[in-house]
Design an enzyme around this catalytic site. Structure first.
Site, PDB file in Angstrom:
ATOM      1  N   LYS A 164       0.789  -1.326  -0.094  1.00  0.00           N
ATOM      2  CA  LYS A 164      -0.025   0.061   0.072  1.00  0.00           C
ATOM      3  C   LYS A 164       0.834   1.209  -0.037  1.00  0.00           C
ATOM      4  CE  LYS A 164      -2.492   3.354   1.453  1.00  0.00           C
ATOM      5  NZ  LYS A 164      -2.156   4.770   1.822  1.00  0.00           N
ATOM      6  N   GLU A 237      10.314   1.207  10.357  1.00  0.00           N
ATOM      7  CA  GLU A 237      11.442   2.163  10.104  1.00  0.00           C
ATOM      8  C   GLU A 237      10.887   3.457  10.029  1.00  0.00           C
ATOM      9  OE1 GLU A 237      13.588   4.474   8.442  1.00  0.00           O
ATOM     10  OE2 GLU A 237      13.406   3.409   6.736  1.00  0.00           O
ATOM     11  N   CYS A 271      15.002   9.468   5.134  1.00  0.00           N
ATOM     12  CA  CYS A 271      14.835   9.421   6.651  1.00  0.00           C
ATOM     13  C   CYS A 271      16.425   9.500   7.299  1.00  0.00           C
ATOM     14  CB  CYS A 271      14.152   7.981   6.889  1.00  0.00           C
ATOM     15  SG  CYS A 271      15.131   6.599   6.108  1.00  0.00           S
ATOM     16  N   GLU A 368      12.380  16.568  13.065  1.00  0.00           N
ATOM     17  CA  GLU A 368      13.083  15.970  11.928  1.00  0.00           C
ATOM     18  C   GLU A 368      12.427  16.810  10.694  1.00  0.00           C
ATOM     19  OE1 GLU A 368      13.132  12.023   9.157  1.00  0.00           O
ATOM     20  OE2 GLU A 368      11.437  12.395  10.596  1.00  0.00           O
TER      21      GLU A 368
END
Length: 469
Positions: A164, A237, A271, A368
């Site tokens: 997905k 993750e 990331c 972040e």
């Protein structure tokens, strides 16, 4: 969408925006709950036969899939550039990474059974047994690559998989599913698309045995909570706030080039991008000067334009967040050394931005940013740099840079992160485990963890006949 081996439309559609223009350019199918249930049922039905196949037969089909992607490379690359925004060379590199990963996973050995003990009383075997249906939920920064990782780990270990993709970038994964539709038996691979509700249905479905998710920490926590009642296996993750520590003996120009490339690649939407940079005060001005020079030479534009190095931010929400974080830093006294404002015109373009005079307590340092903005901060001694690098709820990656490799390696051992690089940053490969500590994730992908995270250990204890006196 690919459901039960058939390509089917959704019960609705949703717009996909080209981030270089900020305008919709295509419609993607929206999966209904009934269609999601159909995909899971098809996967569940396909699982026993797929799991029973010898490893070599499963791997042969994965290898055939790699060939199919090679044959359709141009079409896949074009779709990725349109929906994600990255330059053509980067999009091609992503698909070459997919092909390499599939070929590696199609040839690597797995130890499914081993003898734990064999004595005069008993023989004890441990077998690795596939879990069943694996749901792979992927992000918008590297949509087909992350899908391929999840697909390869699931299928080679005897599981079946439903992918997905993010609603921001569904098309390249859907197209990859179309390319691979005839490679695997019906139901072994499924691809569905839609909004966050489709991901939620996948996570809470009682016939899905594992979820492998790559994305934000916030969403990862929601997935963990949703999966809790059924005790689904999870690999998460999640986000990172990677620090780079530049030691006093580092070569300023070399280090600046390496850090800049790993902070700004994919327009900072990685990331494991460098998101905080700590430079020893003796090298601070020199490193900042080189970073600013590199930023001033950066070439932004539509991914199809020749010579473009950096594309746009993928979506309006993230674009607005980056603008907000930089403005917040300015109000807190940050000095903009390069960049610092979006480009005028259409699209979500934000140039490589270097900030100084920032510190912990400022959002651009603590959060972040997931964009092309790098706060650079001086430190007085290495103990201070390590303490500040570790003062975060994230722990995905980090790097240490210096001429004395032994000393840099020693410092790397002090940093709290799933992967710490020395004199480089950000390279990954399917033979090496990857994942984060703290709030950057649960579990690992690839490497030796592929088998461990996608199978259960079954122990069989076989009594031996007692010897007759």
């Amino acid at each position: 969408m690919l459901i039960g081996g058939r390509l089917v439309p959704g019960e609705g559609t949703f717009a996909v925006v080209n981030p270089s223009t900020g305008q919709p350019f295509a419609e993607a199918p929206s999966c209904s709950r009934a269609q999601l249930n159909e995909a899971v049922c098809a996967a569940r039905a396909a699982f026993p036969r797929w799991a029973a196949l010898p490893l070599k037969e499963r791997q042969a089909m994965v290898m055939a899939g790699a060939k199919r992607i090679e044959e359709n490379l141009d079409m896949l690359v074009e779709t990725l550039v349109k929906e994600q925004g990255k330059p053509v060379a980067d999009a091609k590199g992503e698909f070459m990474g997919i092909i390499g990963t599939m070929k590696f996973m199609a040839s690597r050995p797995f130890e499914y059974e081993k003898v734990l003990a064999d004595n005069d009383r008993e023989r004890i075997l441990q077998r690795r047994v596939p879990l069943g249906v694996v749901g792979g939920i992927t992000p918008w920064n590297f949509p087909p690559l992350m899908a391929a990782w999840k697909m390869c780990e699931a299928l080679t270990t005897g599981n079946v998989c439903i992918l997905k993709p993010s609603p921001y970038t569904p098309l390249s994964t859907l197209l990859m599913g179309e390319v691979l539709a005839e490679t695997f038996p019906a139901g072994v691979l499924g691809v569905v698309s839609g909004g966050d509700d489709v991901g939620k249905w996948l996570v809470e479905h009682e016939d899905v045995n594992k979820i492998s998710f790559t994305g934000s920490t916030r969403t990862g926590k929601l997935i963990q909570a949703t999966a809790g009642p059924s005790l689904k296996r999870l690999t998460l993750e999640l986000g990172g706030n990677d620090a780079a520590i530049v030691l006093p003996d580092a070569d300023a120009k070399t280090v600046a080039t390496g850090i800049f490339n790993q902070a700004m690649g994919n327009s900072g939407q990685i990331c494991i991008a460098v998101k905080r940079c700590f430079v020893h005060e003796s090298k601070f001005d020199e490193v900042v000067g080189h970073l600013a020079e590199l930023a001033s030479k950066a070439r932004l534009g539509d991914g199809f334009q020749k010579g473009v190095q950096y594309g746009p931010i993928n979506n309006k929400m993230q674009f607005e967040r980056i603008k907000e974080l930089v403005e917040d830093a300015k109000k807190s006294g940050a000095k903009v050394v390069a960049g610092g404002a979006p480009l005028e015109g259409s699209g979500y373009f934000y140039p490589p931005t270097i900030l100084t005079n920032v510190a912990e307590g400022t959002r651009i340092v603590d959060e972040e940013q997931f964009g092309p903005v790098l706060p650079v901060m001086p430190y007085a001694n290495v103990a201070e740099a390590v303490q500040r690098a570790n003062a975060t709820r994230f722990g995905l990656g980090a790097s240490v840079w210096g001429t004395d490799v032994a000393r840099a390696t020693e410092v790397a051992g002090m940093v709290e992160a799933g992967t710490v690089w020395v004199n480089k940053h950000g390279d990954l490969s399917p033979d090496i485990p990857f994942g984060g500590s703290k709030e950057s994730g649960i579990g690992r992908q690839m490497g030796d963890y592929t088998l461990e995270s996608h199978t259960e250990a079954k122990v069989i204890r076989i009594a031996k006949p007692k010897s007759k006196m």
